[in-house]
Design an enzyme around this catalytic site. Structure first.
Site, PDB file in Angstrom:
ATOM      1  N   LEU A   1      -1.687  21.663  -6.714  1.00 23.18           N
ATOM      2  CA  LEU A   1      -2.404  22.932  -6.552  1.00 23.18           C
ATOM      3  C   LEU A   1      -1.713  24.051  -7.314  1.00 23.18           C
ATOM      4  O   LEU A   1      -2.058  25.221  -7.149  1.00 23.18           O
ATOM      5  CB  LEU A   1      -2.525  23.264  -5.062  1.00 23.18           C
ATOM      6  CG  LEU A   1      -3.360  22.232  -4.290  1.00 23.18           C
ATOM      7  CD1 LEU A   1      -3.235  22.454  -2.796  1.00 23.18           C
ATOM      8  CD2 LEU A   1      -4.823  22.305  -4.714  1.00 23.18           C
TER       9      LEU A   1
ATOM     10  N   GLU B   1       0.390  34.428  -8.439  1.00 19.43           N
ATOM     11  CA  GLU B   1      -0.648  34.661  -7.439  1.00 19.43           C
ATOM     12  C   GLU B   1      -0.606  33.524  -6.424  1.00 19.43           C
ATOM     13  O   GLU B   1      -0.595  32.355  -6.792  1.00 19.43           O
ATOM     14  CB  GLU B   1      -2.028  34.759  -8.090  1.00 19.43           C
ATOM     15  CG  GLU B   1      -2.093  35.948  -9.037  1.00 19.43           C
ATOM     16  CD  GLU B   1      -3.444  36.136  -9.701  1.00 19.43           C
ATOM     17  OE1 GLU B   1      -4.376  35.374  -9.422  1.00 19.43           O
ATOM     18  OE2 GLU B   1      -3.549  37.058 -10.529  1.00 19.43           O
TER      19      GLU B   1
ATOM     20  N   MET C   1      -1.825  27.474  -2.918  1.00 17.37           N
ATOM     21  CA  MET C   1      -2.652  27.715  -4.088  1.00 17.37           C
ATOM     22  C   MET C   1      -1.957  28.682  -5.030  1.00 17.37           C
ATOM     23  O   MET C   1      -2.341  29.841  -5.118  1.00 17.37           O
ATOM     24  CB  MET C   1      -3.990  28.331  -3.672  1.00 17.37           C
ATOM     25  CG  MET C   1      -4.721  27.552  -2.613  1.00 17.37           C
ATOM     26  SD  MET C   1      -5.191  25.933  -3.238  1.00 17.37           S
ATOM     27  CE  MET C   1      -6.187  25.343  -1.875  1.00 17.37           C
ATOM     28  N   PRO C   2      -0.945  28.241  -5.715  1.00 21.96           N
ATOM     29  CA  PRO C   2      -0.308  29.182  -6.640  1.00 21.96           C
ATOM     30  C   PRO C   2      -0.836  29.046  -8.079  1.00 21.96           C
ATOM     31  O   PRO C   2      -1.123  27.942  -8.546  1.00 21.96           O
ATOM     32  CB  PRO C   2       1.176  28.797  -6.591  1.00 21.96           C
ATOM     33  CG  PRO C   2       1.289  27.699  -5.575  1.00 21.96           C
ATOM     34  CD  PRO C   2      -0.085  27.098  -5.457  1.00 21.96           C
ATOM     35  N   TYR C   3      -0.985  30.196  -8.682  1.00 24.52           N
ATOM     36  CA  TYR C   3      -1.285  30.302 -10.112  1.00 24.52           C
ATOM     37  C   TYR C   3      -0.223  31.226 -10.700  1.00 24.52           C
ATOM     38  O   TYR C   3       0.029  32.303 -10.149  1.00 24.52           O
ATOM     39  CB  TYR C   3      -2.684  30.896 -10.302  1.00 24.52           C
ATOM     40  CG  TYR C   3      -2.935  31.413 -11.702  1.00 24.52           C
ATOM     41  CD1 TYR C   3      -3.332  30.561 -12.726  1.00 24.52           C
ATOM     42  CD2 TYR C   3      -2.734  32.760 -12.002  1.00 24.52           C
ATOM     43  CE1 TYR C   3      -3.544  31.039 -14.012  1.00 24.52           C
ATOM     44  CE2 TYR C   3      -2.947  33.246 -13.288  1.00 24.52           C
ATOM     45  CZ  TYR C   3      -3.347  32.387 -14.286  1.00 24.52           C
ATOM     46  OH  TYR C   3      -3.537  32.858 -15.558  1.00 24.52           O
TER      47      TYR C   3
END
Lengths: 73, 73, 73, 73, 73, 73
Positions: free
Chosen positions: E39, A7, E1-3
């Protein structure tokens, strides 16, 4: 049997960058875990900046304030 | 308390096909697990072909090469 | 390219029930969407009753009060 | 290290409502778990009404029948 | 903003292999997308073999039949 | 129809803290979005410290180095 979900905030990731992530992560998993790449699926999901919150604020608000997620030099 | 997430490549799934998946899976869970259907939520997420990687390649690239995900005859 | 995630409260689901869910959902997707079953992955995740909240309460608390998720007769 | 994903039916949630959810949940986690808000990420995903199934039916069908998800008075 | 979420069958992945995945994927994302590694969060989830279905069968059943996910030579 | 997933490192979150998160988030969603709490499900998933990567390192390694996720005073 690996499945990977990535994501990311939607901030102009190109088709080529996505392909680089997909091939790079698949190769890494194949090498580290000896997994058949035909059993490895990777899904990328881009998230609008209003929809990602960091430290209690929307990323869209952070970007308006000039705060980026770029690697610091 | 079941929650089901279905991720699919975006390749022309119709509203009726989605409804068939939702009712079919809810019925199966109700029968197999004796769960109240009012506690069963199902979410379908369609993924762009550039955003799904299989065997290290974007599905969009595989489709350009004529490789499909169809059931083999 | 379907990936399915099923989240359930951990309340004694047997290996056979899991297999019935896996084969039933895979068959349904194969029929409705004409997808190769070899591209269909299904993951079941059982969740402890303290870790599932419904209507603002932990399911473990609801079960202590005699409230079940069973299909109503 | 908390990550929170919120999935909602897409029914007119405003930018301000999203910000209220993001700040409220981040504050709650910070207070309850004593977590640094800079380690808390929250992702909101809106789901089309055809893509959410409840009790075996698409939410779009439920809404056409006049059934809402509103809090009951 | 990586998840990033990685789901794997639980088949003896070591702490060192997990660290290699985490550092390798974080480095790849940092290079390809120019994202600050602070992040980038990566979560690995191991799934029991009874809980992963492939081609309509539990992986535990496939393994009993001698079918592995190893890279083919 | 909200579904919320909370992923946290497993570091001694108590049953009461989980209940506070579940009731607090459900109340917030009910107020902000006017959603029926009976349509709100919340799932908490605790992740082992070896399985969470931050800034390219396992959280277990960060903790061994004395780096915590606590709110800074």
């Amino acid at each position: 049997m690996p499945y990977v979900k990535i994501e990311l905030t939607r901030e102009g990731v190109s088709r080529e960058q996505k392909q680089t992530l997909i091939s790079g992560i698949t190769n890494l998993i194949t090498e580290v875990l000896d997994k058949d790449p035909k059993l490895t699926h990777i899904v990328i999901q881009e998230i609008e900046l209003d929809d990602w919150g960091y430290a209690g604020e929307q990323v869209s608000v952070l970007r308006e304030k000039g705060i980026t997620a770029n690697k610091q030099q």
